[in-house]
Design an enzyme around this catalytic site. Sequence first.
Site, short mmCIF file in Angstrom:
data_model
loop_
_atom_site.label_atom_id
_atom_site.label_comp_id
_atom_site.label_asym_id
_atom_site.label_seq_id
_atom_site.Cartn_x
_atom_site.Cartn_y
_atom_site.Cartn_z
N SER A 142 5.54 -2.93 2.50
CA SER A 142 4.86 -3.98 1.75
C SER A 142 5.91 -4.87 1.12
O SER A 142 7.04 -4.44 0.87
CB SER A 142 4.00 -3.36 0.65
OG SER A 142 3.56 -4.35 -0.25
N TYR A 164 2.86 2.74 -6.55
CA TYR A 164 2.71 2.13 -5.22
C TYR A 164 3.97 1.37 -4.77
O TYR A 164 4.51 1.65 -3.68
CB TYR A 164 1.50 1.21 -5.20
CG TYR A 164 1.24 0.56 -3.86
CD1 TYR A 164 0.86 1.32 -2.75
CD2 TYR A 164 1.38 -0.82 -3.69
CE1 TYR A 164 0.64 0.73 -1.52
CE2 TYR A 164 1.15 -1.42 -2.46
CZ TYR A 164 0.78 -0.66 -1.37
OH TYR A 164 0.56 -1.25 -0.14
N1 NAP Z 1 -3.80 -4.97 2.39
C1 NAP Z 1 -2.63 -5.50 2.04
O1 NAP Z 1 -2.57 -6.63 1.49
C2 NAP Z 1 -1.36 -4.77 2.28
C3 NAP Z 1 -0.16 -5.38 1.87
C4 NAP Z 1 1.04 -4.73 2.10
C5 NAP Z 1 1.05 -3.51 2.73
N2 NAP Z 1 -0.12 -2.92 3.11
C6 NAP Z 1 -0.04 -1.61 3.78
O2 NAP Z 1 -0.75 -1.66 4.99
C7 NAP Z 1 -1.28 -0.36 5.31
C8 NAP Z 1 -2.77 -0.43 5.58
O3 NAP Z 1 -3.40 -0.90 4.40
P1 NAP Z 1 -4.87 -1.49 4.38
O4 NAP Z 1 -4.82 -2.68 3.51
O5 NAP Z 1 -5.43 -1.59 5.75
O6 NAP Z 1 -5.61 -0.32 3.54
P2 NAP Z 1 -7.04 0.37 3.67
O7 NAP Z 1 -8.04 -0.55 4.24
O8 NAP Z 1 -7.27 1.00 2.32
O9 NAP Z 1 -6.76 1.52 4.75
C9 NAP Z 1 -5.92 2.59 4.45
C10 NAP Z 1 -6.06 3.61 5.54
O10 NAP Z 1 -5.24 4.75 5.21
C11 NAP Z 1 -6.02 5.91 5.36
N3 NAP Z 1 -5.51 7.02 4.56
C12 NAP Z 1 -5.28 7.09 3.23
N4 NAP Z 1 -4.84 8.30 2.89
C13 NAP Z 1 -4.80 9.03 4.03
C14 NAP Z 1 -4.43 10.36 4.35
N5 NAP Z 1 -4.05 11.24 3.41
N6 NAP Z 1 -4.48 10.77 5.65
C15 NAP Z 1 -4.88 9.92 6.60
N7 NAP Z 1 -5.26 8.64 6.37
C16 NAP Z 1 -5.23 8.22 5.09
C17 NAP Z 1 -7.42 5.48 4.92
O11 NAP Z 1 -8.38 6.43 5.35
P3 NAP Z 1 -9.78 6.67 4.58
O12 NAP Z 1 -10.73 5.63 5.10
O13 NAP Z 1 -10.14 8.06 4.98
O14 NAP Z 1 -9.50 6.50 3.11
C18 NAP Z 1 -7.50 4.16 5.66
O15 NAP Z 1 -7.79 4.38 7.02
C19 NAP Z 1 -0.90 0.53 4.10
O16 NAP Z 1 0.31 1.20 4.40
C20 NAP Z 1 -0.68 -0.47 2.99
O17 NAP Z 1 0.18 0.01 1.98
C21 NAP Z 1 -1.33 -3.51 2.90
#
Ligand code: NAP
Length: 241
Positions: A142, A164
């Site tokens: 991130s 985080y």
């Molecule tokens: N959204 C942003 O603006 C942003 C910005 C920078 C970086 N990121 C990074 O991008 C990645 C994806 O984020 P996102 O925004 O798509 O988040 P999200 O919609 O909250 O999705 C997170 C995913 O991780 C899974 N997860 C969490 N804990 C887990 C575990 N213990 N074992 C297996 N799966 C698990 C969740 O599963 P469940 O459905 O079961 O909870 C979900 O499928 C993350 O690494 C995040 O830090 C996101």
Amino acid sequence: MSESRIALVTGANKGIGYEIAAGLAARGFSVGVGARDDGRRDAAVAKLRAGGADAFGVPLDVTDDESVRGAAALIETERGRLDVLVNNAAITGGWHQAPCETDLAIVREVVETNVLGVMRVTDAMLPLLRRSPSGRIVNMSSEVGSLTRQIDPAIDSGPASMAYAPSKSFLNAITIQYAKALRDSGIAVNAVNPGFVATDLNGHRGHLTPEQGAAVAIRLATQPDGWPTGGFFEDAGVVPW
Ligand SMILES: NC(=O)c1ccc[n+]([C@@H]2O[C@H](COP(=O)([O-])OP(=O)(O)OC[C@H]3O[C@@H](n4cnc5c(N)ncnc54)[C@H](OP(=O)(O)O)[C@@H]3O)[C@@H](O)[C@H]2O)c1
């Protein structure tokens, strides 16, 4: 051993991970949808297949040793190797994480998922990745993991974050360790910043779509040989550490 290239995306049941899985499938990969909840995983696999993807479910909780071992065994049995691993699963632990006010239990939980989870999955999958002619590991970091951007007063680096943001800096640090260790193996290891993406993670406040957020990870996962390794990338190019 499978003819198609095989990918595993952790946390692929929704958000950016789902779109990375869809994007890799559209590029000819057979994609393992790593997800901890049976119902959410089955629904994602069904949706991907309905769109023409070669997708298969991989039960996977990145915080659980047995679950991760089971995921590696499933891929070994069904596909025989792995070409791409995208460590995407993560949690935030909530957004109010000011110094002196953050519960250490939350820090532990976030590090367990965002850092140790990546190590657990990567270590378990490495024997399978070593069987690939051109293995790729992409770690979803991130912008807030960039120490340079965190300290720059000219950049809005988000709210105080004792769990985080440091977990993503830690992830960047281990990305470099894996890249160094695997430099002669043909396996490239990089961290990526997807940008500010509208997902459940941030209450859908991001300005990018999950598909747009997935693009940089897909690019690094499918880069040809002659690749960079040990880098930190976003759509616009290199992110400072
Ligand atoms: N959204 C942003 O603006 C942003 C910005 C920078 C970086 N990121 C990074 O991008 C990645 C994806 O984020 P996102 O925004 O798509 O988040 P999200 O919609 O909250 O999705 C997170 C995913 O991780 C899974 N997860 C969490 N804990 C887990 C575990 N213990 N074992 C297996 N799966 C698990 C969740 O599963 P469940 O459905 O079961 O909870 C979900 O499928 C993350 O690494 C995040 O830090 C996101």
